[in-house]
Enzyme design. Structure first.
Site, mmCIF file in Angstrom:
data_model
loop_
_atom_site.group_PDB
_atom_site.id
_atom_site.type_symbol
_atom_site.label_atom_id
_atom_site.label_comp_id
_atom_site.label_asym_id
_atom_site.label_seq_id
_atom_site.Cartn_x
_atom_site.Cartn_y
_atom_site.Cartn_z
ATOM 1 N N TYR A 1 -2.011 0.236 10.707
ATOM 2 C CA TYR A 1 -2.019 -0.209 9.318
ATOM 3 C C TYR A 1 -0.724 0.181 8.618
ATOM 4 C CZ TYR A 1 -3.708 -0.815 4.515
ATOM 5 O OH TYR A 1 -3.863 -1.195 3.200
ATOM 6 N N SER B 1 0.863 -1.177 0.000
ATOM 7 C CA SER B 1 0.000 0.000 0.000
ATOM 8 C C SER B 1 0.898 1.225 0.000
ATOM 9 C CB SER B 1 -0.875 0.007 1.264
ATOM 10 O OG SER B 1 -1.506 1.256 1.454
#
Length: 255
Positions: free
Chosen positions: A153, A140
């Site tokens: 995250y 990501s």
């Protein structure tokens, strides 16, 4: 480019929906026999049936990537594989570091990092045995920059990024490529909804005013392109964002 006969199997984790399901569909269309894994058996079976009905080859296998014994058992089914797409992952919560839930942090690390480690370790010998293997890590943009409320995250996706980068160094000279695809804002049915515990209003605000976030198919198209490059070409890292997103914290919104 059609895959070679010796490397025609592609394993995709987290393939019950979103990026994983889209990637399975596109790899099947590119000529791979796709093995879809996820915890939700009925969903991967539905995707596999859809692929088969469209003329592709697909098999569903229920698997929790954080269960190492189950992963090792899964790996025994293969003599060789050509592609492993480590897509299983996700985000939980958006609390600041000071009040974040350690259980959420642990769960994100287990899925995004340890799950990727488990599948990669178990299937690396099968990839190498094919003579032309590719490991794909779906990380990501969170693995390359921080933002407020994303600590857990971000930490997990940084771990996934470092795993891919280190593996590439360690296996150079062996017939396995390591590709990292790092998407920015992708609008799927489940990502934001899961992150906010099913709160549809909070999930919708993530994409509010953004005319065209990335789609699962956009990411899948990128994965398929990277995988089908000639064997000597390694796409080390590919970052993709919607045009409206300049960084993790700079997004144009028409509101």
């Amino acid at each position: 480019m059609a895959p070679a006969a010796t490397s025609r199997i592609a394993v995709v984790t987290g393939a019950s929906g979103g990026i994983g399901a889209a990637t399975a569909r596109q790899l099947a269309a590119a000529g791979y026999r796709v093995v879809l894994t996820a915890r939700r058996k009925e969903l991967i079976e539905a995707v596999a049936e859809e692929i088969t009905a469209s003329g592709g080859a697909a098999t569903a296998y229920q698997l929790d990537v954080t269960d190492r014994d189950a992963v090792d058992e899964f790996a025994t089914a293969f003599a060789t594989i050509g592609v492993l797409v480590n897509n299983a992952g996700g985000a939980l919560g958006a609390d600041p570091v000071a009040t974040g839930d350690p259980a959420d942090w642990r769960a994100m690390y287990e899925t995004n990092v340890i799950g990727t480690l488990n599948l990669t370790q178990a299937l690396l010998p099968k990839l190498e045995a094919s003579g032309d293997g590719t490991v794909v890590v779906i990380s990501s943009t969170a693995g390359h920059g921080t933002y407020e409320g994303g600590g857990g995250y971000v930490a997990a996706k940084h771990g996934a990024h470092v795993l891919a980068e280190t593996l590439r160094l360690e296996i150079v000279g062996r017939p396995v490529r390591v590709v990292e695809i790092a998407p920015g804002m992708v609008k799927t049915d489940g990502f934001a909804l899961t992150r906010f515990g099913g709160d549809a209003q909070k999930a919708a605000k993530v994409y509010e005013g953004v005319a065209e976030p990335l789609t699962a198919d956009d990411v899948a198209d990128t994965v398929t392109w990277a995988v089908t490059r000639p064997s000597h070409v390694n796409v080390d890292l590919l970052v993709l964002r919607p045009r409206a997103q300049a960084s993790n914290t700079k997004v144009h919104r028409d509101v």
